[in-house]
Design an enzyme around this catalytic site. Structure first.
Site, short mmCIF file in Angstrom:
data_model
loop_
_atom_site.label_atom_id
_atom_site.label_comp_id
_atom_site.label_asym_id
_atom_site.label_seq_id
_atom_site.Cartn_x
_atom_site.Cartn_y
_atom_site.Cartn_z
N SER A 32 0.88 -1.18 0.00
CA SER A 32 0.00 0.00 0.00
C SER A 32 0.91 1.22 0.00
O SER A 32 2.13 1.08 0.01
CB SER A 32 -0.94 -0.01 1.20
OG SER A 32 -0.21 -0.05 2.39
N ARG A 33 0.32 2.40 -0.01
CA ARG A 33 1.19 3.59 -0.06
C ARG A 33 1.92 3.82 1.25
O ARG A 33 3.01 4.34 1.27
CB ARG A 33 0.35 4.83 -0.38
CG ARG A 33 -0.16 4.86 -1.79
CD ARG A 33 -1.18 5.95 -1.95
NE ARG A 33 -2.25 5.82 -0.97
CZ ARG A 33 -3.29 6.61 -0.88
NH1 ARG A 33 -3.42 7.61 -1.72
NH2 ARG A 33 -4.23 6.42 0.03
N THR A 47 -11.70 -7.99 -6.48
CA THR A 47 -13.00 -7.63 -5.87
C THR A 47 -13.02 -6.13 -5.56
O THR A 47 -13.86 -5.69 -4.78
CB THR A 47 -13.25 -8.40 -4.56
OG1 THR A 47 -12.14 -8.15 -3.67
CG2 THR A 47 -13.41 -9.89 -4.78
N SER A 48 -12.08 -5.34 -6.15
CA SER A 48 -12.03 -3.92 -5.79
C SER A 48 -12.88 -3.11 -6.76
O SER A 48 -14.07 -2.90 -6.51
CB SER A 48 -10.58 -3.44 -5.73
OG SER A 48 -9.94 -3.51 -6.99
N ARG A 49 -12.30 -2.68 -7.87
CA ARG A 49 -13.04 -2.01 -8.93
C ARG A 49 -12.44 -2.46 -10.25
O ARG A 49 -11.21 -2.59 -10.37
CB ARG A 49 -12.91 -0.48 -8.82
CG ARG A 49 -13.77 0.14 -7.74
CD ARG A 49 -15.27 0.12 -8.09
NE ARG A 49 -16.06 0.75 -7.05
CZ ARG A 49 -16.65 0.08 -6.06
NH1 ARG A 49 -16.58 -1.23 -5.99
NH2 ARG A 49 -17.36 0.73 -5.15
N GLU A 84 -19.35 -1.82 -16.04
CA GLU A 84 -20.47 -2.64 -15.56
C GLU A 84 -21.80 -2.05 -16.01
O GLU A 84 -21.94 -0.83 -16.05
CB GLU A 84 -20.42 -2.73 -14.03
CG GLU A 84 -19.19 -3.47 -13.56
CD GLU A 84 -19.08 -3.56 -12.04
OE1 GLU A 84 -20.05 -3.20 -11.34
OE2 GLU A 84 -18.03 -4.00 -11.56
N HIS A 131 -20.53 -8.64 -9.50
CA HIS A 131 -20.34 -7.63 -8.44
C HIS A 131 -21.16 -7.96 -7.18
O HIS A 131 -22.01 -7.17 -6.75
CB HIS A 131 -20.71 -6.23 -8.96
CG HIS A 131 -20.07 -5.13 -8.18
ND1 HIS A 131 -19.62 -3.96 -8.75
CD2 HIS A 131 -19.77 -5.00 -6.85
CE1 HIS A 131 -19.10 -3.17 -7.81
NE2 HIS A 131 -19.18 -3.79 -6.64
N ILE A 132 -20.89 -9.13 -6.62
CA ILE A 132 -21.68 -9.59 -5.46
C ILE A 132 -20.87 -9.57 -4.15
O ILE A 132 -21.24 -10.23 -3.18
CB ILE A 132 -22.24 -11.02 -5.69
CG1 ILE A 132 -21.12 -12.02 -6.01
CG2 ILE A 132 -23.32 -11.00 -6.77
CD1 ILE A 132 -21.59 -13.48 -5.98
N GLY A 133 -19.78 -8.78 -4.13
CA GLY A 133 -18.92 -8.75 -2.93
C GLY A 133 -19.70 -8.56 -1.64
O GLY A 133 -19.47 -9.27 -0.65
P1 NAP Z 1 -9.89 0.75 2.82
O1 NAP Z 1 -10.01 0.22 4.20
O2 NAP Z 1 -9.90 2.23 2.61
O3 NAP Z 1 -8.57 0.13 2.17
C1 NAP Z 1 -8.02 0.58 0.98
C2 NAP Z 1 -6.53 0.33 1.00
O4 NAP Z 1 -5.97 0.73 -0.25
C3 NAP Z 1 -5.80 1.11 2.08
O5 NAP Z 1 -4.96 0.18 2.73
C4 NAP Z 1 -4.96 2.13 1.33
O6 NAP Z 1 -3.77 2.28 2.08
C5 NAP Z 1 -4.74 1.41 0.00
N1 NAP Z 1 -4.46 2.30 -1.12
C6 NAP Z 1 -5.13 3.41 -1.47
N2 NAP Z 1 -4.57 3.96 -2.57
C7 NAP Z 1 -3.54 3.16 -2.91
C8 NAP Z 1 -2.57 3.19 -3.95
N3 NAP Z 1 -2.55 4.19 -4.85
N4 NAP Z 1 -1.66 2.18 -4.02
C9 NAP Z 1 -1.66 1.21 -3.10
N5 NAP Z 1 -2.55 1.13 -2.07
C10 NAP Z 1 -3.47 2.10 -1.99
O7 NAP Z 1 -11.05 0.19 1.89
P2 NAP Z 1 -11.83 -1.22 2.01
O8 NAP Z 1 -13.01 -1.06 2.88
O9 NAP Z 1 -10.84 -2.29 2.30
O10 NAP Z 1 -12.37 -1.34 0.50
C11 NAP Z 1 -11.47 -1.38 -0.58
C12 NAP Z 1 -12.22 -1.25 -1.91
O11 NAP Z 1 -12.90 -2.46 -2.18
C13 NAP Z 1 -13.32 -0.18 -1.93
O12 NAP Z 1 -12.79 1.11 -2.21
C14 NAP Z 1 -14.24 -0.66 -3.04
O13 NAP Z 1 -13.87 -0.08 -4.27
C15 NAP Z 1 -13.97 -2.17 -3.09
N6 NAP Z 1 -15.16 -2.95 -2.65
C16 NAP Z 1 -15.77 -3.78 -3.55
C17 NAP Z 1 -16.86 -4.56 -3.15
C18 NAP Z 1 -17.52 -5.52 -4.11
O14 NAP Z 1 -18.73 -5.69 -4.03
N7 NAP Z 1 -16.78 -6.19 -4.95
C19 NAP Z 1 -17.36 -4.47 -1.84
C20 NAP Z 1 -16.71 -3.62 -0.96
C21 NAP Z 1 -15.60 -2.85 -1.37
P3 NAP Z 1 -2.81 3.53 1.97
O15 NAP Z 1 -3.70 4.73 2.10
O16 NAP Z 1 -1.83 3.33 3.05
O17 NAP Z 1 -2.20 3.38 0.62
#
Ligand code: NAP
Length: 328
Positions: A176-177, A231-233, A262, A280-282
């Site tokens: 991560s960053r 499962t992100s985007r 999508e 997209h059922i995460g």
């Molecule tokens: P989160 O707690 O904010 O975690 C995101 C992580 O990404 C943080 O550790 C952040 O750490 C890191 N990050 C941000 N920008 C970055 C970069 N440029 N390079 C590397 N790492 C980076 O979010 P979460 O709750 O885990 O959710 C993550 C994502 O999953 C959501 O934003 C959403 O898009 C997706 N999601 C999808 C579903 C689905 O239905 N498939 C469901 C829920 C969520 P640092 O700031 O330290 O880099």
């Protein structure tokens, strides 16, 4: 008698969300596919808009509501669909639903690792297509045990994935960053993580910085025969580069829950046998969707009441911690 503030619901919000909103507000329920005529009728004068990650919320929609608009509440944790700067410029709070969907999404990421690794979709299709000869030699997969798993982004969902993977005896890497040591995984630079991982699972938000983070260059750095789970985007991955990597054998398989455009899924992905493709059922379990609906409605109520919302998106939030069970 003063009329109730209007809240326009564009997301497919579960009934619990409406139950919380209706006593307080004049709720206009449109759903995600409303036409411009519906929006023109119901949006002017609204105090709140409930959206979801499939619904773009930009300056035009906010301006259609006008100066009465106080909150855009997203039914989802990712808020890349909301123009946060436009909201800020208009004094509109953006909110989301972090934490309550962490476990459901993490479980799905692990399910995709297992499904892609063990070629579950291909094996299932073999039975349904009546093409099982009685042998298993053409459907050999790979196990998680002993594999190196790289988690890109190490926030709430990735950390829950790490916890769920503990009994599988994998070597866990993350990037991560932020820098510094983390619990449960070794932190590496992204390039090193890609070079060392047998499974790469993506958990970053979609931002200008992460758009096409995994492109042809990234695939070239990955081990031959690695497996990608997303499962992100969808737009975190360059889809054409992914299709090329799957066709060439650079990747053995991919497990995907999200796509760049999508609900369109390119035929290039559907035609490949080594993809497991989910719509997209995460967060799509009944308990998690109810927990999201509650938080989404609580965000609307708090902002319209002049309070700090439980989960502000893009700053000034009382951060919601990851929860392991929906609704907690
Ligand atoms: P989160 O707690 O904010 O975690 C995101 C992580 O990404 C943080 O550790 C952040 O750490 C890191 N990050 C941000 N920008 C970055 C970069 N440029 N390079 C590397 N790492 C980076 O979010 P979460 O709750 O885990 O959710 C993550 C994502 O999953 C959501 O934003 C959403 O898009 C997706 N999601 C999808 C579903 C689905 O239905 N498939 C469901 C829920 C969520 P640092 O700031 O330290 O880099």
């Amino acid at each position: 008698m003063t009329s109730k503030p209007r809240v326009v619901v564009l997301a497919a919000l579960p009934a619990l969300g409406f139950d919380l909103l209706r006593p307080r507000f004049d709720v206009a329920a449109g759903g995600p596919r409303v036409d411009s005529g519906w929006l023109r009728k119901h949006t002017p004068g609204a105090a709140g808009i409930v959206a979801d990650p499939s619904i773009p919320v930009g300056p035009e929609l906010m301006d259609a509501a006008g100066t009465s608009l106080k909150v855009v509440s997203n039914f989802g944790v990712g808020y890349d669909n909301i123009d946060i700067e436009a909201a800020r410029a208009r004094g509109v709070r953006a909110t989301n639903t972090p934490g309550v969907l962490t476990n459901a999404t993490a479980e799905l990421a692990v399910a995709l690792m297992l499904a892609a690794g063990r070629r579950i979709a291909e094996a299932d299709a073999m039975i349904r297509g009546d093409s099982w000869s009685g042998s298993q030699e053409n459907i050999l997969g790979r196990e998680l045990a002993g594999a190196t798993v790289g988690l890109v982004g190490f926030g709430r969902i990735a950390q829950r994935v790490a916890a769920l993977l503990a009994p599988f005896e994998v070597r866990l890497l993350c990037s991560s960053r932020s820098s510094g040591p983390v619990r449960d995984a070794e932190r590496l630079a992204l390039d090193d993580l890609l070079a060392e991982s047998d499974f790469v699972s993506l958990h970053v938000p979609l931002t200008p910085e992460t758009r096409h983070l995994v492109d042809a260059n990234a695939f070239a750095k990955m081990k031959r025969g690695a497996i990608l789970v997303n499962t992100s985007r969808g737009a975190v991955v360059d889809t054409q580069a992914l299709i090329d990597a799957l066709r060439s054998g650079r990747l053995a398989a991919a497990g995907l829950d999200v796509y760049e455009d999508e609900p369109h899924v390119p035929p290039g992905l559907c035609d490949l046998p080594n993809t497991v493709l989910l719509p997209h059922i995460g967060s799509a379990t009944a308990a998690t969707r109810d927990a999201m609906a509650r938080l989404c409605a609580e965000n609307v109520i708090a902002v319209i009441d002049g309070q700090e919302p439980p989960a502000a998106a893009g700053g000034r939030s009382r951060r919601i911690r990851a929860s392991t069970t929906a609704g907690s």
